[in-house]
Design a protein around this motif. Structure first.
Motif, PDB file in Angstrom:
ATOM      1  N   HIS A 299       0.832  -1.207  -0.022  1.00  0.00           N
ATOM      2  CA  HIS A 299       0.043  -0.130   0.022  1.00  0.00           C
ATOM      3  C   HIS A 299       0.877   1.195  -0.120  1.00  0.00           C
ATOM      4  O   HIS A 299       1.907   1.240   0.800  1.00  0.00           O
ATOM      5  CB  HIS A 299      -0.660  -0.049   1.363  1.00  0.00           C
ATOM      6  N   LYS A 300       0.686   2.387  -0.893  1.00  0.00           N
ATOM      7  CA  LYS A 300       1.472   3.337  -1.003  1.00  0.00           C
ATOM      8  C   LYS A 300       0.742   4.694  -0.727  1.00  0.00           C
ATOM      9  O   LYS A 300      -0.564   4.853  -1.626  1.00  0.00           O
ATOM     10  CB  LYS A 300       2.216   3.500  -2.294  1.00  0.00           C
ATOM     11  N   ASP A 301       1.300   5.513  -0.134  1.00  0.00           N
ATOM     12  CA  ASP A 301       0.587   6.830   0.097  1.00  0.00           C
ATOM     13  C   ASP A 301       1.668   7.865   0.182  1.00  0.00           C
ATOM     14  O   ASP A 301       2.361   8.078   1.190  1.00  0.00           O
ATOM     15  CB  ASP A 301      -0.046   6.830   1.275  1.00  0.00           C
ATOM     16  N   THR A 334       0.371  -6.684   5.056  1.00  0.00           N
ATOM     17  CA  THR A 334       0.482  -5.504   4.169  1.00  0.00           C
ATOM     18  C   THR A 334       1.613  -4.664   4.461  1.00  0.00           C
ATOM     19  O   THR A 334       2.063  -4.512   5.757  1.00  0.00           O
ATOM     20  CB  THR A 334      -0.853  -4.698   4.447  1.00  0.00           C
ATOM     21  N   THR A 336       3.233  -1.167   3.900  1.00  0.00           N
ATOM     22  CA  THR A 336       2.948   0.343   3.753  1.00  0.00           C
ATOM     23  C   THR A 336       4.092   1.291   3.637  1.00  0.00           C
ATOM     24  O   THR A 336       4.951   1.170   4.295  1.00  0.00           O
ATOM     25  CB  THR A 336       2.016   0.694   4.902  1.00  0.00           C
ATOM     26  N   LEU A 338       4.752   5.085   3.253  1.00  0.00           N
ATOM     27  CA  LEU A 338       4.092   6.369   3.238  1.00  0.00           C
ATOM     28  C   LEU A 338       5.387   7.492   3.348  1.00  0.00           C
ATOM     29  O   LEU A 338       6.413   7.180   3.747  1.00  0.00           O
ATOM     30  CB  LEU A 338       3.521   6.454   4.654  1.00  0.00           C
ATOM     31  N   SER A 351       5.982   0.302   7.001  1.00  0.00           N
ATOM     32  CA  SER A 351       5.365  -0.418   8.238  1.00  0.00           C
ATOM     33  C   SER A 351       5.015  -1.742   7.588  1.00  0.00           C
ATOM     34  O   SER A 351       4.849  -1.897   6.245  1.00  0.00           O
ATOM     35  CB  SER A 351       4.105   0.290   8.896  1.00  0.00           C
ATOM     36  N   ASP A 352       4.983  -2.744   8.375  1.00  0.00           N
ATOM     37  CA  ASP A 352       4.496  -4.278   8.020  1.00  0.00           C
ATOM     38  C   ASP A 352       3.589  -4.802   9.056  1.00  0.00           C
ATOM     39  O   ASP A 352       3.510  -4.088  10.120  1.00  0.00           O
ATOM     40  CB  ASP A 352       5.861  -5.085   7.973  1.00  0.00           C
ATOM     41  N   SER A 406       6.999  -0.798  12.541  1.00  0.00           N
ATOM     42  CA  SER A 406       7.105   0.307  11.561  1.00  0.00           C
ATOM     43  C   SER A 406       8.269   1.252  11.687  1.00  0.00           C
ATOM     44  O   SER A 406       8.732   1.497  12.847  1.00  0.00           O
ATOM     45  CB  SER A 406       5.977   1.065  12.138  1.00  0.00           C
TER      46      SER A 406
END
Ligand code: ADP
Ligand code: MG
Length: 422
Positions: A299-301, A334, A336, A338, A351-352, A406
């Motif tokens: 997931h990318k932001d 997931t 992530t 960010l 983070s995982d 994280s």
């Protein structure tokens, strides 16, 4: 006769302040190369102007202050071009404050030329600290005498006892003290740089010793299996099994060497603007096969921003962190990625939802050879931590067993090229 009044103290204060300012900026590594010369010029120009505004000695024929000290220091430590720029400031402000004077012009130019020629003649750069101090006092006293002779030849100037004290003795003593301060500060910087190098060499030596040990294990295993493979009439299943083991051991040896090489490679000189969004995207693409294999959803932001550093090092640092995150989720999860820009900083979070770490394990992160993995090298995070530290980044880790981990890394934004500011 004036030997030591408030203005003398003020003059000294301005010069010392400007020297400390340059030292502080260089010591903190906020400036280097061309910027150091620029800062030397600006800082010493301020000292020259402030000295001119607090004259020590003022009579109808001459005004005296210690402006010549920052000027000559600027030529000696900043080089001839910095000196030339300081000469322009000196002449400009001299003219603005007291009107144009051909005598002052001749004296400044002669002092500039004598200093530059003297530095070449005596190979100033190669002199020891002690000889640099002797050179500076010698050349300064010489300048003061030449200046007095020029003034005497071109005006109705009288050389008296007061002149000898204020124009020759006081500035030469001042020069002695200030060059001594400059040399002491420069030595501090050199010692610090040497220490960093020694520290790195020591770590390298330790690593090299243990690396040969670490690589030997997989090599021994591979050797053993190759010998087994030489056996005749080996069942096909066994052959495949041995080859798989040998190749996985080879991968392990390769990992160890790769991690080591990243650390041992000389620091790349090239520092550029790294655009976060582009690099994080590249990293996500790079680890896609690995994440697919482990059913990890990415997931990318990402908010874009520019930071200063070396792109290859940045990739290496984050690749190690992201790889660890994926490896922490053997049953999927997931990942992530960010990034956020806030108050002149950019914060990147990886983070995982993996196995997490105990506080004890967290405390050991970045330590060489700390690994909880059967085939881990324990070198990945050490390299990441070193790189991030060198880029003035700050790392914080939060982790809970069974919940996930994280990693948050905060870098200062490169303001000049921050895309959000364009
Ligand atoms: P390696 O991956 O070869 O073990 P690293 O230096 O990359 O070496 O990591 C050191 C150790 O830190 C790992 O073995 C693991 O125990 C722990 N670690 C690092 N990242 C994570 C993570 N995201 N989740 C859980 N543990 C981690
Ligand atoms: Mg790792």
């Amino acid at each position: 006769m004036i030997i030591f009044n408030q203005d003398v103290i003020n003059n000294f204060f301005y010069i010392i302040l400007s020297i400390f300012l340059i030292f502080f900026l260089v010591e903190k590594k906020w400036i280097h190369g061309w910027y150091t010369r620029m800062a030397t010029f600006v800082s010493l120009s301020m000292a020259i102007i402030l000295c001119m505004l607090s004259p020590i000695y003022n009579n109808p024929y001459c005004v005296h202050d210690l402006r010549m000290i920052p000027f000559v220091l600027g030529i000696m430590y900043g080089g001839p071009y910095t000196g030339l720029a300081l000469l322009a400031v000196l002449l400009g402000f001299r003219t603005m404050i007291y009107s144009w004077s051909i005598v002052a012009f001749v004296i400044y130019v002669v002092i500039y030329l004598f200093t530059v020629i003297g530095m070449k003649w005596f190979h100033f750069q190669r002199l020891s600290s002690r000889n640099k101090i002797i050179f500076s006092v010698g050349i300064f006293t010489f300048h003061s005498i030449v200046a007095a002779l020029i003034a005497k030849a071109m005006t109705i100037f009288v050389i008296d006892e007061s002149y000898l004290i204020n124009f020759i003795l006081l500035p030469s003593c001042g020069m002695l003290i200030l060059t001594y301060i400059c040399e002491t500060l420069l030595k501090q910087i050199q010692i610090k740089q040497a220490l960093v190098k020694i520290e790195k060499m020591e770590v390298l030596a330790q690593l090299a010793a243990s690396i040969s040990h670490e690589v030997k294990n997989p090599l021994t295993v591979i050797k053993g299996f190759l010998r087994l493979l030489q056996q005749e009439n080996l069942p096909v299943g066994k052959k495949e099994q041995y080859l798989t083991i040998a190749s996985s051991e080879l991968n392990r040896a390769e990992d160890i060497i790769n991690d080591y090489l990243t650390f041992a490679r000389p620091d790349p000189e090239q520092v550029e603007t790294i655009f976060i969004s582009e690099q994080l995207q590249k990293l996500a693409d790079m680890v896609e096969p690995l994440s697919n294999q482990q059913s990890v959803v990415v997931h990318k932001d990402i908010q874009d921003s520019g930071i200063v550093g070396n792109t290859r090092n940045f990739q290496q640092a984050f690749l190690n962190i992201i790889k660890n995150a994926i490896e922490a989720m053997p049953k999927g999860g997931t990942l992530t990625i960010l990034s956020k820009v806030q108050k002149g900083n950019v914060s990147i979070t990886i983070s995982d939802t993996g196995v997490g770490m105990t506080p004890m394990q967290q405390a050991r992160l970045g330590e060489p050879y700390f690994s909880t993995k059967e085939k881990g090298t324990g070198l990945g995070l050490m390299v990441s931590y070193r790189i991030i530290e060198a880029m003035r980044g700050i790392i914080t880790v939060e982790s809970r067993i069974g919940k996930g981990t994280s990693f948050q890394i905060v870098f200062p934004v490169d303001h000049v090229k921050d895309p959000s500011s364009i």
